[in-house]
Enzyme design. Structure first.
Site, PDB file in Angstrom:
ATOM      1  N   SER A 143       0.835  -1.016   0.206  1.00 27.96           N
ATOM      2  CA  SER A 143      -0.049  -0.092  -0.030  1.00 27.96           C
ATOM      3  C   SER A 143       0.973   1.125  -0.029  1.00 27.96           C
ATOM      4  O   SER A 143       2.148   1.287   0.609  1.00 27.96           O
ATOM      5  CB  SER A 143      -0.889  -0.045   1.121  1.00 27.96           C
ATOM      6  OG  SER A 143      -1.367   1.140   1.599  1.00 27.96           O
ATOM      7  N   TYR A 156      -1.442  -0.940  10.363  1.00 20.30           N
ATOM      8  CA  TYR A 156      -1.437  -1.316   8.712  1.00 20.30           C
ATOM      9  C   TYR A 156      -0.347  -0.877   7.996  1.00 20.30           C
ATOM     10  O   TYR A 156       0.291  -1.438   7.120  1.00 20.30           O
ATOM     11  CB  TYR A 156      -2.947  -0.518   8.090  1.00 20.30           C
ATOM     12  CG  TYR A 156      -3.192  -0.805   6.727  1.00 20.30           C
ATOM     13  CD1 TYR A 156      -3.566  -2.089   6.337  1.00 20.30           C
ATOM     14  CD2 TYR A 156      -2.770  -0.025   5.811  1.00 20.30           C
ATOM     15  CE1 TYR A 156      -3.970  -2.322   5.094  1.00 20.30           C
ATOM     16  CE2 TYR A 156      -3.099  -0.271   4.391  1.00 20.30           C
ATOM     17  CZ  TYR A 156      -3.782  -1.414   4.187  1.00 20.30           C
ATOM     18  OH  TYR A 156      -3.914  -1.630   2.988  1.00 20.30           O
ATOM     19  N   LYS A 160       2.304  -3.120   5.981  1.00 23.43           N
ATOM     20  CA  LYS A 160       2.759  -2.757   4.650  1.00 23.43           C
ATOM     21  C   LYS A 160       4.182  -2.273   4.249  1.00 23.43           C
ATOM     22  O   LYS A 160       4.668  -2.536   3.179  1.00 23.43           O
ATOM     23  CB  LYS A 160       1.720  -1.722   3.985  1.00 23.43           C
ATOM     24  CG  LYS A 160       0.111  -2.378   3.983  1.00 23.43           C
ATOM     25  CD  LYS A 160      -0.142  -3.512   3.207  1.00 23.43           C
ATOM     26  CE  LYS A 160      -1.432  -3.995   3.229  1.00 23.43           C
ATOM     27  NZ  LYS A 160      -1.676  -5.173   2.236  1.00 23.43           N
TER      28      LYS A 160
END
Length: 262
Positions: A143, A156, A160
């Site tokens: 991401s 998150y 990533k």
């Protein structure tokens, strides 16, 4: 065997919805036989039915990427039922909202477990076969959150960012074995995962929030799952045969151009 992936067998995790579903469908359109893996039994059976209904070849696997045995079973099923394994798309992921001082250790561990450890376990299960045949393409879904700082998603973003680093490590380590590893870093894509994250963040104001995000993208719109799927086709195919260790941003220009000003 028409298409960019004709004659190849691919494993796609998180194939039951969102980016994984779009990648699995696009891979099948491009000629690959696809092992679709997801913990959502209904979702993964649905995408397999859709692929077969369009004349493609696909097999369903219900499993969790945080389970070593499930990852090993997915690879074994691809080899047994589809006759090989050439491309591994480690895509399964979950959202994770909350400021660093607010999220629990359990929530942190869950996000890291699926989004980073799950990628590692998927790839680790496939590597013995890929090394043995002396060829293969690994595509990891990260991401832009792993490349630039974004608010409210520390777990998150950490996961990533770890996927980006893992991809570069794998590319370096397994290049002598003929295995290429590349990373896709999507921006804001309209998937169930993204919509869920925006709904947690903005509640009833989700549509307005998504509209604001779209106007900040240099290319003027949010991404679609198909935008990412087409990038995954390129990285999985022989067209990218001299490409490894790269991070391909599919984000409408946000990372490299910055948001639209004014």
């Amino acid at each position: 065997m028409p298409g960019a992936l004709g004659g190849k067998v691919a494993l796609v995790t998180g194939a039951g919805s969102g980016l994984g579903r779009a990648i699995a469908v696009e891979y099948a359109v491009e000629g690959a036989a696809v092992l679709c893996s997801d913990r959502d039994a209904v979702g993964v059976q649905d995408v397999v039915a859709a692929i077969r209904g369009s004349g493609g070849t696909a097999t369903a696997h219900v499993g969790d990427v945080t389970s070593e045995s499930d990852c090993a079973a997915a690879v074994a099923l691809a080899l047994a039922e589809l006759g090989g394994l050439d491309v591994v798309v480690a895509n399964a992921g979950i959202p994770g909202e909350g400021k660093a001082h607010e999220i629990s250790l359990d929530d942190w561990s869950k996000v890291i477990g699926v989004n980073l450890t799950g990628v590692f376990l998927t790839v680790r299960a496939a590597l013995p076969h890929l090394v043995g045949q002396g060829a293969g393409s690994i595509v990891l879904t990260a991401s832009i959150a792993g490349l630039v700082g974004l608010p409210n998603i520390p777990a998150y973003a950490a996961a990533k960012g770890g996927v980006v680093a893992l991809g570069r490590q794998l590319a370096r380590e397994y290049a002598p074995d003929g295995i290429r590893t590349n990373v896709i870093a999507p921006g804001t894509i309209l998937t169930p995962l993204v919509e869920d994250a925006f709904r947690q963040r903005h509640g009833d104001g989700i549509e307005e929030a998504l509209s604001r995000r779209a106007t900040a993208v240099p290319l003027g719109r949010l991404g679609s799952p198909e935008d990412v799927a087409r990038a995954a086709v390129y990285l999985g195919s022989d067209a990218s045969g001299w490409v490894t260790g790269t991070v391909l941003t599919v984000d409408g220009g946000n990372v490299h151009l910055g948001p639209v000003q004014g």
